[in-house]
Design a protein around this motif. Structure first.
Motif, mmCIF file in Angstrom:
data_model
loop_
_atom_site.group_PDB
_atom_site.id
_atom_site.type_symbol
_atom_site.label_atom_id
_atom_site.label_comp_id
_atom_site.label_asym_id
_atom_site.label_seq_id
_atom_site.Cartn_x
_atom_site.Cartn_y
_atom_site.Cartn_z
ATOM 1 N N HIS A 115 0.825 -1.213 0.000
ATOM 2 C CA HIS A 115 0.000 0.000 0.000
ATOM 3 C C HIS A 115 0.857 1.260 0.000
ATOM 4 N N LEU A 116 2.119 1.145 -0.388
ATOM 5 C CA LEU A 116 3.040 2.275 -0.410
ATOM 6 C C LEU A 116 3.475 2.561 -1.842
ATOM 7 N N TYR A 117 3.407 3.826 -2.232
ATOM 8 C CA TYR A 117 3.688 4.196 -3.617
ATOM 9 C C TYR A 117 4.528 5.469 -3.678
ATOM 10 N N GLY A 118 5.174 5.646 -4.791
ATOM 11 C CA GLY A 118 5.784 6.923 -5.115
ATOM 12 C C GLY A 118 4.775 7.798 -5.823
ATOM 13 N N GLU A 119 5.092 9.061 -5.957
ATOM 14 C CA GLU A 119 4.179 10.010 -6.601
ATOM 15 C C GLU A 119 3.826 9.583 -8.027
ATOM 16 N N ALA A 120 4.797 9.061 -8.766
ATOM 17 C CA ALA A 120 4.583 8.741 -10.175
ATOM 18 C C ALA A 120 3.691 7.528 -10.391
ATOM 19 N N ASP A 121 3.677 6.597 -9.438
ATOM 20 C CA ASP A 121 2.897 5.370 -9.639
ATOM 21 C C ASP A 121 1.736 5.238 -8.659
ATOM 22 N N ALA A 122 1.325 6.338 -8.076
ATOM 23 C CA ALA A 122 0.220 6.309 -7.119
ATOM 24 C C ALA A 122 -1.082 5.922 -7.810
ATOM 25 N N PRO A 123 -1.922 5.140 -7.137
ATOM 26 C CA PRO A 123 -3.238 4.826 -7.695
ATOM 27 C C PRO A 123 -4.166 6.040 -7.569
ATOM 28 N N ALA A 124 -5.373 5.900 -8.034
ATOM 29 C CA ALA A 124 -6.335 7.000 -7.975
ATOM 30 C C ALA A 124 -7.265 6.848 -6.779
ATOM 31 N N ALA A 125 -7.701 7.977 -6.246
ATOM 32 C CA ALA A 125 -8.701 8.017 -5.186
ATOM 33 C C ALA A 125 -9.358 9.389 -5.223
ATOM 34 N N ASP A 126 -10.589 9.475 -4.777
ATOM 35 C CA ASP A 126 -11.268 10.763 -4.789
ATOM 36 C C ASP A 126 -10.589 11.767 -3.862
ATOM 37 N N VAL A 127 -10.079 11.281 -2.739
ATOM 38 C CA VAL A 127 -9.554 12.162 -1.689
ATOM 39 C C VAL A 127 -8.088 11.857 -1.441
ATOM 40 N N VAL A 128 -7.298 12.906 -1.246
ATOM 41 C CA VAL A 128 -5.929 12.752 -0.773
ATOM 42 C C VAL A 128 -5.818 13.492 0.559
ATOM 43 N N ILE A 129 -5.359 12.781 1.579
ATOM 44 C CA ILE A 129 -5.186 13.351 2.917
ATOM 45 C C ILE A 129 -3.733 13.775 3.070
#
Length: 207
Positions: free
Chosen positions: A20-34
């Motif tokens: 569940h850990l990603y870099g900025e370039a390969d982040a998945p999508a979500a409606d909200v970013v905290i």
């Protein structure tokens, strides 16, 4: 044996966050970013270097279409200044994020409270969470323990030399003990608030 036992909370936060850990370039999508708060600059108005890195990462996620709404969560009365006001101003000013897409929680007094309040007050079920790499596993694990479907995105870290990163990693090692204790006892957040539809309302705004 004592060292192993003392390390169990850190092992929990590390292992539970895997996948569940990603870099900025390969982040998945979500409606909200905290975005988790941290110290602001000496003037009390601008975000500090590490907070700036977190905000830049969140803004990049919004601009790339990986997130639609930013929930900035921190201490509105922190010793270094009003974290969420500084975060909101930086996002909507220098970083050009639409103000209608930024929601501030000034009572995210620590990582656990941020996760609990995102769920209970703002109705968040699925989100990305942004903080520096040394803090990311603990943040992801706490949010997921509290029932949020969260993936972590490592924030940019301007000015983060090796000595600072080692020091922060050591601090997080010890902070994992409190995280585990909060999780085990189901601690309520320090500040209770009624349900707030701000995130839901922000999601209704068209680009």
């Amino acid at each position: 044996m004592a060292l192993v036992l003392a390390s169990l909370p850190w092992l929990w936060t590390t292992i539970a966050a895997r996948g569940h850990l990603y870099g900025e370039a390969d982040a998945p999508a979500a409606d909200v970013v905290i975005v988790l708060g941290t110290a602001v600059a000496a003037d009390g108005r601008q975000p500090g270097d590490r907070l700036t890195g977190r905000l830049e990462t969140a803004a990049a996620l919004v601009k790339s279409g990986r997130a639609r709404v930013v929930l900035v969560s921190g201490d509105g009365g922190g010793t270094s200044g009003d974290e969420t006001t500084a975060m909101t101003a930086h996002l909507t000013g220098r970083l050009g994020v639409d103000a209608r897409r930024v929601v501030a929680d000034p009572f995210g007094l620590d990582t656990y409270d941020t996760c609990a309040r995102a769920r209970d007050v703002y109705g968040v079920e699925r989100a990305l969470i942004v903080t520096q790499s040394y803090h990311l596993s603990r943040a992801v694990t706490l949010c997921r323990h509290l029932g949020l479907d969260v993936d972590g995105v490592a924030a940019r870290c301007p000015g983060c030399g090796s000595a600072l990163l080692v020091g922060k990693a050591v601090r997080d090692y010890f902070a994992s003990g409190k995280a585990a204790w909060d999780a085990v006892r189901g601690r309520p957040p320090a500040v209770s608030s009624p349900a707030d539809p701000a995130v839901e309302d922000a999601l209704k705004n068209r680009p």
